[in-house]
Design an enzyme around this catalytic site. Structure first.
Site, PDB file in Angstrom:
ATOM      1  N   TYR A  60     -37.439   3.043  48.033  1.00 25.21           N
ATOM      2  CA  TYR A  60     -38.423   4.010  48.534  1.00 25.21           C
ATOM      3  C   TYR A  60     -38.062   5.394  48.018  1.00 25.21           C
ATOM      4  O   TYR A  60     -37.122   6.035  48.490  1.00 25.21           O
ATOM      5  CB  TYR A  60     -38.476   4.017  50.068  1.00 25.21           C
ATOM      6  N   GLY A 210     -52.860   0.008  57.089  1.00 29.04           N
ATOM      7  CA  GLY A 210     -53.757   1.036  57.605  1.00 29.04           C
ATOM      8  C   GLY A 210     -55.201   0.582  57.756  1.00 29.04           C
ATOM      9  O   GLY A 210     -56.017   1.272  58.363  1.00 29.04           O
TER      10      GLY A 210
END
Length: 341
Positions: A60, A210
């Protein structure tokens, strides 16, 4: 807000908050990195709220998310259960899946430095290197446990046979996998294998990246460089079809007096006490809303209704594009094939 209960993750002794926090989007993949001070404030708010299971990875950023977590946890390390991952190398701007012992050790040492800690609570192999026998990779991980650098061992996106073989070398505490109302493949073989072996299940993207927050409108809110724009399920021809699922979930949520995302997250919680979802967010309001999902209780009838909706809509599009290797092809060669360098 009720206190967040603790659950036992796996059968090796790890206890975590019943819901975790995925930290990836704070630094990468979902558009530009977010403000460091805002993200540290969000992490502190999560911990103060009882969400103490934090999830990161060396990829990340790469690397920047672990550095962020290291800064956020100064002086409060003992309050959290910290998970990070190895297995996706990003040397020379080239992504490569690696599981060879030298790489495993170097990755662990580097993560410890970036996180500025002595020991990682839960260390996952992020993706399985199909060239290296899983026994060889796990053999090195086992040494790191014996040296006190790791407490518990995990796998991410691994096939059932890989999980079994890894578990035979060193007990696996948790398997991280994508599980949500629109990603159900894992229920066939992976989840039953984990349950048979006493391995905890950590569900990432429990809100469909999402989708269950905004439905097809999500795509309009995504920043440049957000990799969701390129995922098959978010392409216009698939998204229009998949929006039917969001519409039906929204109807039930309205009846229930909660948001669609809370309903979708509650559905994951209702899969069992051995399941810990780790929704990610970069916004305080979204975090608070996700936390509210813990109070949403679903009846058997409501669970059955959600099942029938998913079956009738039949989601279109794969969860990843073809160039990203996942658990579907993560078997490794037998140990006898390994010749160490």
């Amino acid at each position: 807000m009720a206190a967040v209960k603790k659950i036992k993750l796996g059968s090796q002794g790890l206890e975590v908050s019943a819901q975790g926090l995925g930290c990836m989007g704070m630094s990468s993949f979902y558009g530009p990195p977010k403000s460091e001070s805002d993200m540290i404030a969000l992490i502190h708010h999560a911990i103060d709220s009882g969400v103490t299971f934090l999830d990161t990875s060396d990829i990340y950023g790469p690397y920047t998310n672990e550095i962020l977590l290291g800064k956020a946890l100064k002086g409060i390390r003992d309050r959290v259960q910290l998970a990070t991952k190895f297995g996706i190398s990003f040397a020379n701007e080239k992504r490569e899946i690696r599981g060879d012992p030298a790489y495993v050790r170097a990755a662990c040492e580097s993560s410890l430095k970036r996180l500025d800690i002595d020991c990682i609570d839960l260390y996952y192999q992020h993706r399985v290197d199909t060239r290296v026998p899983i026994e060889i990779t796990m053999g090195e991980v086992k040494k790191l446990v014996e040296e006190g650098k790791i407490k518990y061992v995990g796998l991410s996106e691994a096939s059932a046979s890989t999980i079994r073989r890894a578990h035979a070398v060193h007990p696996i505490t948790a398997v991280q996998l994508e599980w949500s109302l629109w990603t159900r493949d894992v229920e066939e073989e992976i989840v039953p294998t984990c349950r048979e072996l006493g391995i905890g299940i950590v569900a990432y993207s429990p809100l469909g990246r999402g989708f269950f927050s905004l439905g097809s409108k999500l795509i309009e809110t995504l920043a440049d460089g957000d990799f969701r724009k390129f995922l098959p399920r978010f392409q216009p021809e698939n998204l229009e079809h998949n929006a039917k699922l969001f519409d039906r979930v929204t109807e039930i949520a309205e009846r229930k007096g909660c948001s669609p995302s809370q309903l979708a997250l509650s559905w994951v919680h209702h899969q069992g006490d051995d399941v810990c979802p780790i929704p990610g967010t970069t916004k305080l309001d979204n975090f608070n809303q996700n936390l509210g999902a813990l109070s949403v209780k679903l009846t058997q009838e409501e669970m059955a209704e959600l099942e029938s909706i998913v079956a009738s809509v039949n989601v279109k599009g794969d969860r990843y594009s073809a160039d990203i290797s996942t658990w579907k092809d993560s078997d490794t060669p037998p140990p006898s094939s390994w010749k160490s360098a």
